[in-house]
Design a protein around this motif. Structure first.
Motif, PDB file in Angstrom:
ATOM      1  N   VAL A   1       0.874  -1.177   0.000  1.00  0.00           N
ATOM      2  CA  VAL A   1       0.000   0.000   0.000  1.00  0.00           C
ATOM      3  C   VAL A   1       0.903   1.217   0.000  1.00  0.00           C
ATOM      4  O   VAL A   1       1.952   1.226   0.663  1.00  0.00           O
ATOM      5  CB  VAL A   1      -0.951   0.041   1.217  1.00  0.00           C
ATOM      6  CG1 VAL A   1      -1.953  -1.100   1.170  1.00  0.00           C
ATOM      7  CG2 VAL A   1      -0.191   0.030   2.531  1.00  0.00           C
ATOM      8  N   ASN A   2       0.523   2.226  -0.757  1.00  0.00           N
ATOM      9  CA  ASN A   2       1.336   3.445  -0.740  1.00  0.00           C
ATOM     10  C   ASN A   2       0.899   4.327   0.431  1.00  0.00           C
ATOM     11  O   ASN A   2      -0.128   4.069   1.080  1.00  0.00           O
ATOM     12  CB  ASN A   2       1.250   4.180  -2.080  1.00  0.00           C
ATOM     13  CG  ASN A   2      -0.104   4.822  -2.305  1.00  0.00           C
ATOM     14  OD1 ASN A   2      -1.080   4.454  -1.671  1.00  0.00           O
ATOM     15  ND2 ASN A   2      -0.170   5.772  -3.228  1.00  0.00           N
ATOM     16  N   PRO A   3       1.671   5.369   0.742  1.00  0.00           N
ATOM     17  CA  PRO A   3       1.330   6.217   1.897  1.00  0.00           C
ATOM     18  C   PRO A   3      -0.084   6.795   1.829  1.00  0.00           C
ATOM     19  O   PRO A   3      -0.746   6.941   2.861  1.00  0.00           O
ATOM     20  CB  PRO A   3       2.399   7.308   1.854  1.00  0.00           C
ATOM     21  CG  PRO A   3       3.572   6.650   1.197  1.00  0.00           C
ATOM     22  CD  PRO A   3       2.992   5.735   0.164  1.00  0.00           C
ATOM     23  N   ALA A   4      -0.537   7.162   0.625  1.00  0.00           N
ATOM     24  CA  ALA A   4      -1.883   7.738   0.509  1.00  0.00           C
ATOM     25  C   ALA A   4      -2.935   6.726   0.933  1.00  0.00           C
ATOM     26  O   ALA A   4      -3.928   7.070   1.592  1.00  0.00           O
ATOM     27  CB  ALA A   4      -2.133   8.200  -0.928  1.00  0.00           C
ATOM     28  N   TYR A   5      -2.750   5.451   0.572  1.00  0.00           N
ATOM     29  CA  TYR A   5      -3.712   4.420   0.973  1.00  0.00           C
ATOM     30  C   TYR A   5      -3.604   4.163   2.475  1.00  0.00           C
ATOM     31  O   TYR A   5      -4.612   3.998   3.165  1.00  0.00           O
ATOM     32  CB  TYR A   5      -3.454   3.133   0.192  1.00  0.00           C
ATOM     33  CG  TYR A   5      -4.577   2.126   0.305  1.00  0.00           C
ATOM     34  CD1 TYR A   5      -5.569   2.062  -0.666  1.00  0.00           C
ATOM     35  CD2 TYR A   5      -4.658   1.257   1.398  1.00  0.00           C
ATOM     36  CE1 TYR A   5      -6.612   1.149  -0.556  1.00  0.00           C
ATOM     37  CE2 TYR A   5      -5.689   0.351   1.520  1.00  0.00           C
ATOM     38  CZ  TYR A   5      -6.666   0.293   0.534  1.00  0.00           C
ATOM     39  OH  TYR A   5      -7.705  -0.588   0.650  1.00  0.00           O
ATOM     40  N   GLN A   6      -2.347   4.114   2.979  1.00  0.00           N
ATOM     41  CA  GLN A   6      -2.153   3.872   4.407  1.00  0.00           C
ATOM     42  C   GLN A   6      -2.831   4.964   5.235  1.00  0.00           C
ATOM     43  O   GLN A   6      -3.335   4.706   6.326  1.00  0.00           O
ATOM     44  CB  GLN A   6      -0.659   3.824   4.736  1.00  0.00           C
ATOM     45  CG  GLN A   6      -0.350   3.568   6.217  1.00  0.00           C
ATOM     46  CD  GLN A   6      -0.763   2.173   6.674  1.00  0.00           C
ATOM     47  OE1 GLN A   6      -0.304   1.183   6.129  1.00  0.00           O
ATOM     48  NE2 GLN A   6      -1.647   2.103   7.676  1.00  0.00           N
ATOM     49  N   ALA A   7      -2.892   6.214   4.686  1.00  0.00           N
ATOM     50  CA  ALA A   7      -3.499   7.330   5.423  1.00  0.00           C
ATOM     51  C   ALA A   7      -4.988   7.118   5.661  1.00  0.00           C
ATOM     52  O   ALA A   7      -5.580   7.743   6.549  1.00  0.00           O
ATOM     53  CB  ALA A   7      -3.280   8.639   4.672  1.00  0.00           C
ATOM     54  N   LEU A   8      -5.600   6.218   4.871  1.00  0.00           N
ATOM     55  CA  LEU A   8      -7.014   5.915   5.101  1.00  0.00           C
ATOM     56  C   LEU A   8      -7.210   5.210   6.441  1.00  0.00           C
ATOM     57  O   LEU A   8      -8.278   5.306   7.050  1.00  0.00           O
ATOM     58  CB  LEU A   8      -7.570   5.026   3.990  1.00  0.00           C
ATOM     59  CG  LEU A   8      -7.925   5.674   2.651  1.00  0.00           C
ATOM     60  CD1 LEU A   8      -8.397   4.613   1.680  1.00  0.00           C
ATOM     61  CD2 LEU A   8      -8.991   6.746   2.827  1.00  0.00           C
ATOM     62  N   PHE A   9      -6.180   4.484   6.874  1.00  0.00           N
ATOM     63  CA  PHE A   9      -6.286   3.682   8.093  1.00  0.00           C
ATOM     64  C   PHE A   9      -5.095   3.972   8.991  1.00  0.00           C
ATOM     65  O   PHE A   9      -4.205   3.134   9.170  1.00  0.00           O
ATOM     66  CB  PHE A   9      -6.344   2.188   7.742  1.00  0.00           C
ATOM     67  CG  PHE A   9      -7.394   1.857   6.711  1.00  0.00           C
ATOM     68  CD1 PHE A   9      -8.720   1.731   7.066  1.00  0.00           C
ATOM     69  CD2 PHE A   9      -7.041   1.705   5.370  1.00  0.00           C
ATOM     70  CE1 PHE A   9      -9.679   1.438   6.116  1.00  0.00           C
ATOM     71  CE2 PHE A   9      -7.997   1.412   4.420  1.00  0.00           C
ATOM     72  CZ  PHE A   9      -9.331   1.278   4.784  1.00  0.00           C
TER      73      PHE A   9
END
Length: 689
Positions: free
Chosen positions: A200-208
């Motif tokens: 997962v990239n940082p933008a996706y990780q920021a969702l959770f």
């Protein structure tokens, strides 16, 4: 020797660990490369300030069939990019390092023959990527959204959809990995049937935030994905190898009431393969929450505008006043509500879309043309009241009176384009006012006649007043002046009776009582006339507070012989009004005469019963005197009840002055007297004081 072996072993262990790390990095980059090559998104990487194509995936190359892109600067490979402003955007991203997000921007390219192809629309990002902390190029992630744009062109905002993917060879794969890490797009890669998260990239990780995602099955790492159906979609893509495209999908719904906290995504689930076998699913997503919320707000605003338009249309159709819109110098009837058509005397079909004076020629020559032209020329509104107009009514011309306003209409540049008309038919009001004026004139004439008649009546009344005064003076004078002669006559007769001798005793027995009775009646009549004259000549006596019970006992004491003779029982009930403000002498006269009559005309066949009481009507005291005496026929004698010298029984003494006297006293004090009586049942007097 032992130390050398150990060193060699350590070196070999380090080399093995480095080799393992390198293999893992190569495998990860190989995965990213395969994802880029298989993704339906259009991906390109440009290097240097001239934006030379360093990598394009098949999706990007398909946008420009037959053209050579790799190794060429953007302006040479795609001159249309400069024409549509894309070159300037790339320069800005490269120079500032700030990403650019394009939503549904148009691009029109040429085919191999140089002909322009149909305009296409793309949602994309330009993202600067760095090496060793310095910007070295720009990555492009784009989606062809032409079909969606054309489908929603009239009703929805242009929305950009883009799928991000990046793959490259060894050098390119490293670049792609950096791009993935830096892009604001949400990138997710899962492997195996349990969708174990591989990247997962940082933008996706920021969702959770705070969650550990990589290395865990998606259902365990993101349990809400099961509830919202995303795991089922991943299973479907993994099993069928068919991509899934989600458009404006609600990604979180923890608080549906908080519209601003909801997040919407455009995303793709794409199966990726190794050696022809599906091994995982990649996801590329864009956060389109702002666009969705903006469109929702625009939709709500449009709904509100539509509702208000409907209300305005309803008002226009149902308005009780006549409304019309005339356009141009010919005053073309553009709008006319039912009230205006009724006022004109024409149907809508007869007037709409026609010049006013063509559809309604009867209006010509009545001055309306000049008024409308004046409003167009000056831009000033014109208003008038009760203007007469000849309009069609039931096929005939009829005069109608109108209140109306001509209001100039202007376009966005302030130019006068027409006239709005608001009118009201006031014919009924005008007719009513005319009738009222006529009635007033007739009333004035009648008033003049009445005034003349009143003057005549006033003169007659003055004459009548003088006559009444003369009669009152005569009554007073006669009663006063006759008293002494009657008394003298009674004295002389008494002397004569003692001195004279009758030759016939029987004649004496008849004549003497007759003369006594005549003298007594004459004296009684003169005394009653004196009482009447005294009441009529005396000025109004001052009012005082009189206790009714005390005054009644005083009067009854005076009438004791009559009470005894009639075997009477007199009762009182003055609870409703124990005291009355009245002239005491006048109230005593009223009580004395009413009680005297009740006793005088008692029924000899039964003991007399007399009841006095008070009650209040409209804040005025009422005195009641009820008896069970002989009674009389009220209906027969109603018109002569209160006449002077009028009697209804002849078997008792009296002159018929009492009721006349009571009525004069009560009326002179603003009251009235009512009588109810029935022969053999008794009589009731109501004195409204």
């Amino acid at each position: 020797m032992t130390e050398q072996v150990r060193a060699r072993h350590r070196s070999e262990a380090l080399q093995a660990q480095a080799l393992q790390n390198a293999e893992q990095l190569v495998r990860q980059r190989e995965t990213l490369y395969q994802v880029f090559e298989q993704t339906p998104a259009s991906v390109a990487i440009l290097r240097g300030p001239e934006h030379r194509f360093d990598y394009v995936n098949p999706g990007y190359q398909a946008l420009f069939p037959g053209r050579t892109l790799l190794g060429l600067p953007l302006v040479a490979a795609l001159p249309e990019a400069a024409e549509f402003g894309f070159l300037a955007l790339l320069d800005r991203v490269y120079a500032t390092g700030e990403p650019f997000f394009g939503t549904e921007l148009p691009l029109q390219v040429r085919d191999e023959a140089g002909n322009r192809l149909p305009e296409a629309y793309f949602t994309f990002t330009y993202q600067a990527y760095q090496e060793a902390g310095a910007t070295v190029g720009v990555s492009i992630f784009a989606f062809d959204v032409t079909e969606q744009v054309l489908a929603r062109r009239r009703t929805e905002q242009m929305q950009a959809q883009a799928l991000l993917a990046a793959e490259q060879l060894v050098r390119q794969r490293e670049t792609l990995h950096q791009v993935f890490e830096q892009t604001p797009a949400l990138v997710f890669i899962a492997r195996g049937p349990d969708h174990r998260i591989d990247y997962v990239n940082p933008a996706y990780q920021a969702l959770f935030p705070g969650r550990e995602l990589v290395g865990r099955p998606t259902a365990d790492a993101i349990p809400e994905a099961v509830e919202h159906g995303f795991i089922a979609l991943l299973d479907q893509v993994y099993t069928t190898n068919t991509p899934y495209y989600g458009n404006e999908v609600l990604a979180n719904a923890s608080d549906p009431e908080d519209q601003m906290a909801l997040r919407y995504l455009n995303f793709t689930y794409q199966a990726y393969q190794e050696n022809g076998v599906t091994v995982g699913v990649s996801s590329f997503a864009f956060d389109v929450s702002e666009q969705v919320q903006a469109r929702q707000q625009a939709t709500a605003l449009q709904a509100e505008v539509s509702r208000r338009d409907a209300q305005l249309q309803d008002f226009f159709e149902q308005a009780p006043v006549a409304i019309a819109v005339l356009r141009g110098s010919e005053f073309m009837v553009e709008l006319a509500n039912p009230a205006m058509c009724a006022l004109w005397g024409h149907t809508r079909e007869e007037v709409l879309g026609k010049p006013m004076f063509v559809g309604m020629p009867e209006l010509r020559g009545q001055g309306f043309e000049q008024l409308l032209e004046g409003v167009l020329a000056t831009g000033e509104a014109y208003a008038t009241q009760e203007k007469p107009a000849q309009l069609r009514r039931n096929g005939q011309s009829q005069t109608v009176y109108l209140n109306f306003v001509y209001q100039p209409l202007r376009d966005s540049e302030g130019q006068i384009t027409g006239v709005a008309v608001v009118a009201t038919d006031v014919s009924e009001q005008v007719a009513a006012r005319q009738l009222l004026a006529l009635a007033n004139a007739e009333l004035t004439a009648a008033n003049q006649a009445v005034s003349a008649r009143n003057e005549e009546l006033a003169a007659a009344n003055q004459q009548l007043t003088r006559t009444n005064q003369d009669l009152d003076n005569f009554v007073y004078a006669a009663s006063h002046d006759l008293k002494q002669p009657v008394n003298n006559l009674a004295g002389l007769f008494d002397e004569l009776r003692h001195a004279a001798v009758f030759s016939d005793p029987d004649e004496e027995a008849v004549l003497v009582p007759m003369v006594d009775e005549a003298l007594r009646q004459l004296a009684t009549t003169i005394n009653d006339l004196a009482a009447v004259g005294q009441v009529q000549r005396l000025p109004g006596l001052p009012a005082e507070t009189v206790a009714l019970d005390e005054l009644t006992q005083e009067v009854l004491h005076t009438l004791d012989p009559q009470v005894y003779a009639a075997r009477a029982r007199v009762t009182t009930d003055f609870t409703a009004r124990p005291t009355i403000t009245y002239a005491r002498a006048s109230l005593r006269t009223i009580l004395l005469n009413l009680l005297s009559n009740a006793l005088k005309y008692a029924d000899p066949s039964r003991p007399a019963r007399v009841h006095l009481s008070t009650w209040v009507q409209e804040d005025r005291p009422v005195l009641l005197v009820e008896d069970n005496g002989l009674g009389f026929d009220v209906q027969r004698h109603r018109n002569e009840l209160f006449h002077l010298f009028r009697r209804f029984h002849d078997h008792t003494e009296g002159t018929g002055v009492g009721l006349y006297l009571i009525n004069r006293i009560v009326q002179s004090n603003g009251g009235r007297l009512e009588v109810e009586s029935e022969v053999g049942e008794g009589t009731t007097f109501r004195v409204f004081l």
